[in-house]
Structures are given as C-alpha cells and as structure tokens.
Design a protein around this motif. Structure first.
Motif, PDB file in Angstrom:
ATOM      1  N   TRP A 177       0.787  -1.030  -0.055  1.00  0.00           N
ATOM      2  CA  TRP A 177       0.015  -0.085   0.032  1.00  0.00           C
ATOM      3  C   TRP A 177       0.876   1.256   0.049  1.00  0.00           C
ATOM      4  O   TRP A 177       0.431   2.292  -0.883  1.00  0.00           O
ATOM      5  N   LEU A 178       1.994   1.269   0.976  1.00  0.00           N
ATOM      6  CA  LEU A 178       2.780   2.562   0.859  1.00  0.00           C
ATOM      7  C   LEU A 178       3.390   2.613  -0.586  1.00  0.00           C
ATOM      8  O   LEU A 178       3.659   3.684  -1.065  1.00  0.00           O
ATOM      9  N   LYS A 179       3.733   1.523  -1.194  1.00  0.00           N
ATOM     10  CA  LYS A 179       4.463   1.646  -2.710  1.00  0.00           C
ATOM     11  C   LYS A 179       3.419   2.379  -3.593  1.00  0.00           C
ATOM     12  O   LYS A 179       3.500   3.138  -4.419  1.00  0.00           O
ATOM     13  N   GLN A 180       2.315   1.722  -3.210  1.00  0.00           N
ATOM     14  CA  GLN A 180       0.992   2.150  -4.286  1.00  0.00           C
ATOM     15  C   GLN A 180       0.676   3.787  -4.100  1.00  0.00           C
ATOM     16  O   GLN A 180       0.370   4.486  -5.087  1.00  0.00           O
ATOM     17  N   GLN A 181       0.905   4.197  -2.879  1.00  0.00           N
ATOM     18  CA  GLN A 181       0.752   5.708  -2.435  1.00  0.00           C
ATOM     19  C   GLN A 181       2.109   6.401  -2.793  1.00  0.00           C
ATOM     20  O   GLN A 181       1.982   7.787  -2.485  1.00  0.00           O
ATOM     21  N   GLY A 182       2.998   5.753  -3.256  1.00  0.00           N
ATOM     22  CA  GLY A 182       4.562   6.703  -3.770  1.00  0.00           C
ATOM     23  C   GLY A 182       5.060   6.889  -2.686  1.00  0.00           C
ATOM     24  O   GLY A 182       6.037   7.705  -2.683  1.00  0.00           O
ATOM     25  N   LEU A 183       4.912   6.278  -1.434  1.00  0.00           N
ATOM     26  CA  LEU A 183       5.557   6.644   0.018  1.00  0.00           C
ATOM     27  C   LEU A 183       7.013   5.763  -0.002  1.00  0.00           C
ATOM     28  O   LEU A 183       7.942   5.909   0.889  1.00  0.00           O
ATOM     29  N   LEU A 184       6.910   4.472  -0.622  1.00  0.00           N
ATOM     30  CA  LEU A 184       7.911   3.690  -0.464  1.00  0.00           C
ATOM     31  C   LEU A 184       8.621   3.202  -1.984  1.00  0.00           C
ATOM     32  O   LEU A 184       7.754   2.876  -2.807  1.00  0.00           O
ATOM     33  N   LYS A 185       9.621   3.301  -2.095  1.00  0.00           N
ATOM     34  CA  LYS A 185      10.226   3.248  -3.505  1.00  0.00           C
ATOM     35  C   LYS A 185      11.389   2.128  -3.439  1.00  0.00           C
ATOM     36  O   LYS A 185      12.389   2.143  -2.275  1.00  0.00           O
ATOM     37  N   PHE A 186      11.558   1.451  -4.621  1.00  0.00           N
ATOM     38  CA  PHE A 186      12.938   0.649  -4.486  1.00  0.00           C
ATOM     39  C   PHE A 186      13.655   1.101  -5.963  1.00  0.00           C
ATOM     40  O   PHE A 186      13.013   1.392  -6.668  1.00  0.00           O
ATOM     41  N   THR A 187      15.030   0.469  -5.793  1.00  0.00           N
ATOM     42  CA  THR A 187      15.995   0.728  -6.805  1.00  0.00           C
ATOM     43  C   THR A 187      15.903  -0.502  -7.636  1.00  0.00           C
ATOM     44  O   THR A 187      16.213  -1.522  -7.133  1.00  0.00           O
ATOM     45  N   ASN A 188      16.278  -0.448  -9.109  1.00  0.00           N
ATOM     46  CA  ASN A 188      16.736  -1.567  -9.800  1.00  0.00           C
ATOM     47  C   ASN A 188      15.779  -2.752  -9.906  1.00  0.00           C
ATOM     48  O   ASN A 188      16.513  -3.819  -9.533  1.00  0.00           O
ATOM     49  N   GLY A 189      14.478  -2.821  -9.538  1.00  0.00           N
ATOM     50  CA  GLY A 189      13.708  -3.987  -9.347  1.00  0.00           C
ATOM     51  C   GLY A 189      13.951  -4.638  -7.916  1.00  0.00           C
ATOM     52  O   GLY A 189      12.990  -5.529  -7.705  1.00  0.00           O
ATOM     53  N   SER A 190      14.593  -4.351  -7.169  1.00  0.00           N
ATOM     54  CA  SER A 190      15.019  -4.934  -5.940  1.00  0.00           C
ATOM     55  C   SER A 190      13.678  -4.704  -5.218  1.00  0.00           C
ATOM     56  O   SER A 190      13.060  -3.687  -5.357  1.00  0.00           O
ATOM     57  N   THR A 191      13.301  -5.710  -4.280  1.00  0.00           N
ATOM     58  CA  THR A 191      12.211  -5.536  -3.246  1.00  0.00           C
ATOM     59  C   THR A 191      12.526  -5.900  -1.824  1.00  0.00           C
ATOM     60  O   THR A 191      11.574  -6.025  -0.979  1.00  0.00           O
ATOM     61  N   LYS A 192      13.789  -6.214  -1.599  1.00  0.00           N
ATOM     62  CA  LYS A 192      14.500  -6.268  -0.292  1.00  0.00           C
ATOM     63  C   LYS A 192      14.315  -5.157   0.663  1.00  0.00           C
ATOM     64  O   LYS A 192      14.796  -4.111  -0.169  1.00  0.00           O
ATOM     65  N   LEU A 193      13.555  -4.915   1.608  1.00  0.00           N
ATOM     66  CA  LEU A 193      13.503  -3.881   2.423  1.00  0.00           C
ATOM     67  C   LEU A 193      14.981  -2.990   2.582  1.00  0.00           C
ATOM     68  O   LEU A 193      14.920  -1.896   2.576  1.00  0.00           O
ATOM     69  N   PRO A 194      16.065  -3.740   3.087  1.00  0.00           N
ATOM     70  CA  PRO A 194      16.957  -3.058   3.502  1.00  0.00           C
ATOM     71  C   PRO A 194      17.520  -2.367   1.916  1.00  0.00           C
ATOM     72  O   PRO A 194      18.635  -1.290   2.127  1.00  0.00           O
ATOM     73  N   GLU A 195      17.033  -2.653   0.824  1.00  0.00           N
ATOM     74  CA  GLU A 195      17.409  -1.939  -0.441  1.00  0.00           C
ATOM     75  C   GLU A 195      16.606  -0.928  -0.904  1.00  0.00           C
ATOM     76  O   GLU A 195      16.268  -0.469  -2.100  1.00  0.00           O
ATOM     77  N   TYR A 196      15.618  -0.207   0.023  1.00  0.00           N
ATOM     78  CA  TYR A 196      14.766   0.696  -0.309  1.00  0.00           C
ATOM     79  C   TYR A 196      15.531   2.054  -1.080  1.00  0.00           C
ATOM     80  O   TYR A 196      16.562   2.367  -0.527  1.00  0.00           O
ATOM     81  N   HIS A 197      14.881   2.722  -1.765  1.00  0.00           N
ATOM     82  CA  HIS A 197      15.369   3.889  -2.625  1.00  0.00           C
ATOM     83  C   HIS A 197      15.556   5.040  -1.507  1.00  0.00           C
ATOM     84  O   HIS A 197      14.737   5.152  -0.685  1.00  0.00           O
ATOM     85  N   LYS A 198      16.375   5.878  -1.740  1.00  0.00           N
ATOM     86  CA  LYS A 198      16.792   6.860  -0.824  1.00  0.00           C
ATOM     87  C   LYS A 198      15.588   8.174  -0.803  1.00  0.00           C
ATOM     88  O   LYS A 198      15.330   8.704   0.184  1.00  0.00           O
ATOM     89  N   ASP A 199      14.733   7.969  -1.838  1.00  0.00           N
ATOM     90  CA  ASP A 199      13.717   8.962  -1.940  1.00  0.00           C
ATOM     91  C   ASP A 199      12.123   8.247  -1.087  1.00  0.00           C
ATOM     92  O   ASP A 199      11.268   9.132  -1.036  1.00  0.00           O
ATOM     93  N   THR A 200      12.674   7.274  -0.618  1.00  0.00           N
ATOM     94  CA  THR A 200      11.247   6.865   0.251  1.00  0.00           C
ATOM     95  C   THR A 200      10.627   7.796   1.324  1.00  0.00           C
ATOM     96  O   THR A 200      11.954   8.273   2.180  1.00  0.00           O
ATOM     97  N   VAL A 201       9.726   7.830   1.695  1.00  0.00           N
ATOM     98  CA  VAL A 201       9.232   8.609   2.661  1.00  0.00           C
ATOM     99  C   VAL A 201       9.077   7.776   4.245  1.00  0.00           C
ATOM    100  O   VAL A 201       9.437   8.288   5.164  1.00  0.00           O
ATOM    101  N   CYS A 202       8.727   6.567   3.840  1.00  0.00           N
ATOM    102  CA  CYS A 202       8.306   5.695   5.017  1.00  0.00           C
ATOM    103  C   CYS A 202       8.334   4.193   4.791  1.00  0.00           C
ATOM    104  O   CYS A 202       8.127   4.024   3.474  1.00  0.00           O
ATOM    105  N   TYR A 203       8.625   3.488   5.605  1.00  0.00           N
ATOM    106  CA  TYR A 203       8.283   1.704   5.298  1.00  0.00           C
ATOM    107  C   TYR A 203       7.698   1.214   6.455  1.00  0.00           C
ATOM    108  O   TYR A 203       7.846   2.015   7.521  1.00  0.00           O
ATOM    109  N   SER A 204       7.321   0.203   6.496  1.00  0.00           N
ATOM    110  CA  SER A 204       6.559  -0.576   7.619  1.00  0.00           C
ATOM    111  C   SER A 204       7.209  -1.742   8.296  1.00  0.00           C
ATOM    112  O   SER A 204       7.741  -2.552   7.146  1.00  0.00           O
TER     113      SER A 204
END
Lengths: 425, 102
Positions: free
Chosen positions: A270-297
């Motif tokens: 849901w956070l991804k859908q809201q544009g609040l959580l982003k990932f780089t280069n197709g990775s979906t592992k939490l430690p690899e979230y994109h720096k432009d992320t606003v929040c994660y859960s």
C-alpha cells in the motif's frame, strides 16, 4: 522450619490469545465448564493488550509492568536504522526487570516455563525454560543441565507451524501433545520443587486460533478436535487449581483476544502504491529501499519515517517530520477495502501518544491499529495489497482476560498493570 | 544489587539471646568459685552488658566483609547465551511460518 510456614505463593497460568468474550460464550460454557465457572465468581475481567498487539510485546509488558518504550520490545522483528538492518529482538534486548527477576532478587524461588521472549534463558533463582524462539532444546533452560530432564520427558518447545500448510491433522495432534507435555512437566515441578513464583505459559491456544479459526467459526473439519482440545485444557486447569493451597494466589490471563481474518493487508504494498515507499533496480528487499522513500513498515502496522540523520538513507527533513506523520495518518484513516468500502485502519497513533520511556526513539514513528478482520503485514515484494494465507485468525486489542484468586485485580485495565497487582497485594 | 545479609534488628536479637545464655553460664561459674550469690549475679550482668555491645559491633564489622560469603546467584549481572547467526536464521524462519515476520 522453626517458626512454621507462612508463605503466599503465586501461580500464573498464561493462556495465549484466549479471548475474554469466549468466557461469555455458550460454546465455551458447555465445553470448558471449569474456566467459564470462574466468570460466575466475579473474579474475572476483560483487559486491554498493548500496541502493537503481538505476544512478545504483550508478555514483556506483563512481566515488566512497563510500556514498550520502557522495556524496549516493540515486535517480533525490528530494525536498526543506521546501518539499516532487520533484527530479531530476544530477551537480550529487554531493558526492564521482569517479575521473576524481582522475586529471584528477593531470594524467592521461581519456575518459569515457556513465556514468550524468554530466549536466551536468563539466570533466575530457580528454573527457567525458554519460549518458542529457542532453536535447540539443549540451549533452552537455566540452569543448562535442566534441559536433560526436558529431553527425558520428550518435552516439545513448540509445534511445527510449517505443518499448517502441509498437514493440519499432524499440527492438531502436535497441539494436543505439546499442551499435555507442558502441564505434565509443570505439575511434576509443582510437586517436586520448592517455589514461590510459578509461571506456566500455554502457547498452543494462539496456534490453534491462528490456524484453525475458520474451523471454529464455521464448524469445519477440525471443529470436533477444537472442542476436544479446549475440553482437555479445561481438565488441565481444573487439575492444576485443585493442587493449589487456599492461600495461594492463582492468576490466569491471556495477552490478547482473537478474531477471524477477512484479508491480510500488505502495508508496504500500500505504501508503494501511495508513492511513499520506493525501490531501486527492481529490488524489493527492505534494506535496499530507495533513498527517496518517505516511510516503510514492519508488521504489524509499525511505520518508520525515512528520517534524515537517523536512517541510513534518510532524506525526510526533521522540519517536515510532523507534517509527514499527519499526512500518513490521514491517508491511513482513509484507507478502505475496495470490495466493501469499509475502513481498514481503526486507530493511528504517533509513538509519543502511546509510549513513554527511555527507548522511545527505538519505536516506530506511527503505529496503525487495524479494524477487526484486517491483519496488517509488511512484505515488500508484494504488489497485491489484499491477500489470504494459511493463517485465518488474528489478534485483537481489547479482549484479553484476567482471572485472579487472592489478588485484587479491580484496578487492572491493561496487561501492563498485572505485575504491580501481584507485587503489591 | 542489595546484599542479602543480616538486618540490624536480627544482629541485636542474636547478640541478646547469646548473652542471656552467656550471663547464666558466667553467674553459675562465679558462684561455684566464690559461693557469693550477689557477686555472681553482678559479674554476670556486667559481663553481659559489656559483651552484648562488643558482640553487636563485631557482627556489624563482619557484615561489611564479603570474603567467605555465599553470594546470591543474581548478585552478578545475569549471564546470557550469545546467539549465533545460525540461531538467528532459524528463529527468523520460524517467525515467518507463524506470520510474525515477513
């Protein structure tokens, strides 16, 4: 003893996840006559759990009498912000004194069996057998050589939850066996060891309701087994209570209630859908979230702001922190189930609204509590927000119970208040 | 952590009871040698009064000496097993099966 015996012992029986509302139910009154008879004695009451409603947090709050920002346990998984790392909190991370440590320090003998978040086992003035987090029975006890006795008795630390997907019949059989073993060991220790404080924890009720809730609610294939399990538990409780002296304190409690699951809700999807959580280069592992992320859960419902200066890849300015929290709170409160248009989230807290203490900084910035039926999860590889799994029961906040004999529980409102009641009367 | 030693009240009570026994013994011994009842009681009482104070002081001095005392197991920081990486992986897999970790 030269001047006779004058000892008030305390026995605490934890029945994980057993709802207070069950005690009022005709189904329980018929199949668990002993347990439900307690409600008629006016010695039982409903109490609240803690946020988030997770056994490790709730039982640590019971044992320490403190809130999570004082004892430092916030969930079964946690994170360190910099360097970013997912962690598994254990008893090593607990930062407040437990009730069995207090009794031990007074020179009183304690026996503690299977209480969540007691691994690795700590030194007590007596015996401690760790919870289901223990990976190896040889490492499960204090003193270490007590594990030999458990092995002799074929003690089971926990059922194999993986069976819920593969072989539910076998899982049901294990639930019976594990519960019987726990009572068998407890009653032997009860009889053969000296103790002033005894705590026995039954985890199997939590497993039963997680994996067999639909069978209970819809009278499915395993309904007769559930009745048999609860009736057996009632017999164990009766046997235990009959062994206590009139002056002993006897406390039974659960840490939360239970209800059925409509959907598991993947909050990170849901956070991804809201544009609040982003990932780089197709990775979906939490430690690899994109720096432009606003929040994660992290489950269940704990949301961390990607705060600059705190998080490894933090970019949210401190000056924006409050407004961003308010924005996320509003979004959460307007998050609805598209099928029914019902709200998913019941309440949203900023951490300082529900916690206070020296470890507040380790808490999530926002804690979302769901409506009944929506179980908040945190998988990051998911794109579907609403899912169903082999789990069909979830925890509820306001439906834990407590029963007490020879202990005043009139002032207890939440599981955090129980320790004080035991130690002061 | 608070040392699990004796309270002052207990030390005083012990000193008093011990001296009561001592006083009776001294009185009897002096009487055997002197055959004077008043003198025997006087010596017994004087000895008891002096020694009761000395015994109390002696007890409190020893109370401060930890050498030779059996320590309560929790008087030291509790020992905790160090978890290996393998332990943590096993725990994490277990939590996933239970739906408590993603």
């Amino acid at each position: 003893m030269l001047f006779g015996k004058n000892k008030k012992r305390t026995f605490v029986l934890g029945i994980d996840g057993f709802p207070y509302s069950f005690l009022q139910d005709r189904f329980i009154q018929e199949n668990m006559p002993k347990l439900s008879s307690f409600t008629k004695q006016n010695l039982t009451k409903r109490m609240d759990s803690v946020y988030p409603v997770v056994s490790s947090v709730a039982w640590t709050s019971f044992a320490t009498g403190q809130n999570p920002a004082e004892h430092n346990i916030f969930g079964f998984v946690d994170r360190t912000p910099n360097p970013f790392q997912i962690t598994i909190p254990t008893a090593r991370e607990r930062r407040a004194k437990t009730i069995w440590q207090e009794f031990s320090a007074q020179g009183k003998k304690v026996i503690v069996i299977n209480v969540p978040l007691t691994y690795p086992p700590e030194q007590v003035n007596g015996i401690l057998t760790s919870c289901f987090l223990c990976t190896d029975i040889n490492k499960s006890t204090y003193p270490a050589d007590f594990s030999g006795y458990l092995k002799e008795k074929n003690y089971i630390i926990d059922v194999d939850a993986g069976l819920a997907k593969e072989n539910k019949r076998k899982l049901m059989d294990e639930l019976f066996l594990a519960t019987d073993k726990r009572f068998e060991i407890a009653l032997e220790l009860f009889k053969n060891k000296e103790w002033d404080y005894f705590q026995l924890h039954i985890m199997e009720t939590d497993r039963l309701f997680h994996f067999f809730w639909n069978d209970l609610e819809m009278q499915g294939e395993y309904y007769p087994d559930i009745i048999k399990f609860l009736a057996k538990l009632d017999t164990h409780i009766d046997e235990l209570q009959n062994k206590l002296n009139d002056e002993d304190r006897f406390i039974m409690l659960s840490d939360h209630g239970f209800c059925g699951i409509n959907y598991e809700v993947q909050l990170n999807a849901w956070l991804k859908q809201q544009g609040l959580l982003k990932f780089t280069n197709g990775s979906t592992k939490l430690p690899e979230y994109h720096k432009d992320t606003v929040c994660y859960s992290l489950l269940p419902g704990r949301i961390f702001i990607n705060l600059e200066g705190r998080e490894e890849k933090g970019t949210v300015k401190k000056s924006e922190y409050q407004n961003i929290r308010k924005d996320i709170k509003n979004r959460l409160l307007n998050f609805t189930d598209p099928a029914t248009n019902e709200n998913i989230i019941d309440r949203v807290f900023f951490r300082e609204e529900i916690y206070s203490g020296p470890y507040l900084d380790n808490a999530a910035d926002i804690i979302a509590h769901p409506k009944r039926g929506y179980d908040l999860k945190g998988r990051t590889e998911k794109t579907d927000i609403f899912e169903k799994s082999h789990l069909n029961g979830m925890h509820t906040y306001d439906d834990a119970f407590i029963y007490a004999k020879n202990c005043d529980i009139s002032k207890i409102k939440s599981i955090m208040d129980v320790k004080k009641a035991i130690l002061t009367n | 952590m608070k040392n699990l030693g004796e309270t002052h009240k207990r030390s005083i009570l012990k000193a008093t009871s011990w001296r009561a026994f001592g006083m009776v013994a001294t009185t009897i011994i002096v009487f055997i040698f002197t055959r004077k009842i008043a003198l025997s009681i006087g010596v017994g009482l004087a000895e008891a009064a002096v020694k009761i104070i000395l015994f109390y002081l002696h007890e409190r001095i020893w109370e401060k000496v930890s050498w030779g005392r059996v320590k309560h197991p929790l008087s030291e920081i509790p020992l905790k097993t160090k978890l290996t990486q393998q332990d943590l992986t096993t725990i994490r897999n277990k939590l996933k099966e239970l739906g408590y970790a993603d």
